[in-house]
Design a protein around this motif. Structure first.
Motif, PDB file in Angstrom:
ATOM      1  N   ALA A 112      21.181  31.442   5.921  1.00  0.00           N
ATOM      2  CA  ALA A 112      20.789  32.820   6.221  1.00  0.00           C
ATOM      3  C   ALA A 112      19.272  32.772   6.408  1.00  0.00           C
ATOM      4  N   VAL A 113      18.767  33.455   7.434  1.00  0.00           N
ATOM      5  CA  VAL A 113      17.352  33.254   7.797  1.00  0.00           C
ATOM      6  C   VAL A 113      16.573  34.568   7.802  1.00  0.00           C
ATOM      7  N   VAL A 114      15.463  34.587   7.092  1.00  0.00           N
ATOM      8  CA  VAL A 114      14.498  35.666   7.230  1.00  0.00           C
ATOM      9  C   VAL A 114      13.549  35.287   8.356  1.00  0.00           C
ATOM     10  N   VAL A 115      13.593  36.080   9.427  1.00  0.00           N
ATOM     11  CA  VAL A 115      12.776  35.844  10.616  1.00  0.00           C
ATOM     12  C   VAL A 115      11.530  36.727  10.492  1.00  0.00           C
ATOM     13  N   ASN A 116      10.448  36.115  10.086  1.00  0.00           N
ATOM     14  CA  ASN A 116       9.204  36.888   9.909  1.00  0.00           C
ATOM     15  C   ASN A 116       8.467  37.009  11.250  1.00  0.00           C
ATOM     16  N   TYR A 117       7.794  38.131  11.416  1.00  0.00           N
ATOM     17  CA  TYR A 117       6.933  38.331  12.585  1.00  0.00           C
ATOM     18  C   TYR A 117       5.759  39.194  12.147  1.00  0.00           C
ATOM     19  N   ALA A 118       4.689  39.190  12.965  1.00  0.00           N
ATOM     20  CA  ALA A 118       3.510  39.987  12.596  1.00  0.00           C
ATOM     21  C   ALA A 118       3.432  41.293  13.370  1.00  0.00           C
ATOM     22  N   ARG A 119       3.722  41.262  14.669  1.00  0.00           N
ATOM     23  CA  ARG A 119       3.485  42.431  15.517  1.00  0.00           C
ATOM     24  C   ARG A 119       4.671  42.813  16.391  1.00  0.00           C
ATOM     25  N   ASP A 120       5.332  41.827  16.988  1.00  0.00           N
ATOM     26  CA  ASP A 120       6.289  42.080  18.062  1.00  0.00           C
ATOM     27  C   ASP A 120       7.720  42.155  17.508  1.00  0.00           C
TER      28      ASP A 120
END
Ligand SMILES: NC(=O)c1ccc[n+]([C@@H]2O[C@H](COP(=O)([O-])OP(=O)(O)OC[C@H]3O[C@@H](n4cnc5c(N)ncnc54)[C@H](OP(=O)(O)O)[C@@H]3O)[C@@H](O)[C@H]2O)c1
Length: 245
Positions: free
Chosen positions: A31-39
């Motif tokens: 199971a994956v937490v997909v981190n992003y900053a802006r988009d």
């Protein structure tokens, strides 16, 4: 690591190399937490692709340069999926300029994301990662190339390698592996931004394979270090660069 409950956090998991890592680890049963900053749109697209293939994923916003970000990502991952077994410190920024031209603000910005973000990821993982887990951080092959304009960026990645190698010794007793992947040039926004095609072609020809790396070239190497076949590899930097050095 159990086969049943594998949870990965991928910082900057929404684009480029990070998106390929998110999708590959999901395909390998995390199971994956997909981190992003802006988009947010790109992050949601990665989650949709993973879910469409039968996997589990969650997009979580957060700037790794912010002191509370890594704690929030671990909180979100544990709440949604359970204990975190893999952390990939992938989020990074690159600004190429001769050392004499780098502003204090630019120096600070690259350090805040590349060193600060990775440091806080490593610290949170040291305290919260499940025993027998894996940490992989993104360095760069430019650390050993000494090319003009890469001074600050390479220095930030050298710091990532140093912290990685020390933490490997600190966490070995818990069965946790800690490694770096140091890609060569990979066809992503970060690499292509501002480079004329002639320069890209010259860099392509630096590799004995006469091509740039793909995000999947790198996600395969991350999956190896994070997976069952990489359990006796720790405190290493794997230069996944098509033989460029
Ligand atoms: N591409 C190469 O040639 C190459 C070579 C060697 C090493 N690397 C390293 O590989 C890693 C990934 O590079 P890439 O080429 O895939 O980059 P990229 O295409 O620019 O993608 C960067 C990703 O990181 C996220 N991100 C940027 N700043 C962030 C921050 N402060 N906090 C959280 N997320 C952030 C972006 O999300 P948003 O869009 O939402 O901001 C995006 O998902 C970096 O560490 C880079 O230094 C790349």
């Amino acid at each position: 690591m159990t086969q049943e409950r594998k949870t990965a956090i991928v910082t900057g998991g929404s684009k480029g190399i990070g998106a390929a890592i998110s999708q590959r680890l999901a395909g390998d049963g995390h199971a994956v937490v997909v981190n992003y900053a802006r988009d947010e749109t790109s992050a949601r697209q990665v989650v949709e692709v993973i879910e469409g293939a039968g996997g589990r994923a969650l997009a979580v916003k957060g700037d790794v340069a912010e002191p509370g970000c890594m704690k929030s990502l671990f909180d979100a991952a544990e709440k949604a999926f359970g204990p975190v077994t893999v952390l990939v410190n992938n989020a990074g920024v690159m600004h190429c300029e001769p050392v004499g031209a780098v502003s204090d603000a630019d120096f600070d910005a690259q350090c805040a994301v590349n060193i600060g973000g990775t440091f806080r990821g490593l610290r949170e993982a040291a305290n919260r990662l499940a025993d027998n887990g894996a940490i992989v951080s993104l360095s760069s092959s430019v650390v050993g190339l000494y090319q003009p304009t890469y001074g600050v960026y390479a220095a930030t990645k050298a710091a990532v390698e140093a912290m990685t190698h020390v933490l490997a010794r600190e966490l070995g007793a818990r069965g946790i592996t800690v490694n770096c992947i140091a890609p060569g040039p990979v066809e992503t926004e970060l690499f292509l931004a501002g480079k004329p095609e002639a320069m890209v072609e010259k860099i392509r020809q630096m590799s004995p394979f006469s091509r740039l790396g793909t995000p999947e070239d790198i996600s395969s190497a991350v999956a190896f270090l994070a997976g069952p076949d990489g359990r006796w590899i720790s405190g290493q930097t794997l230069r996944a660069n098509g033989g460029i050095i």
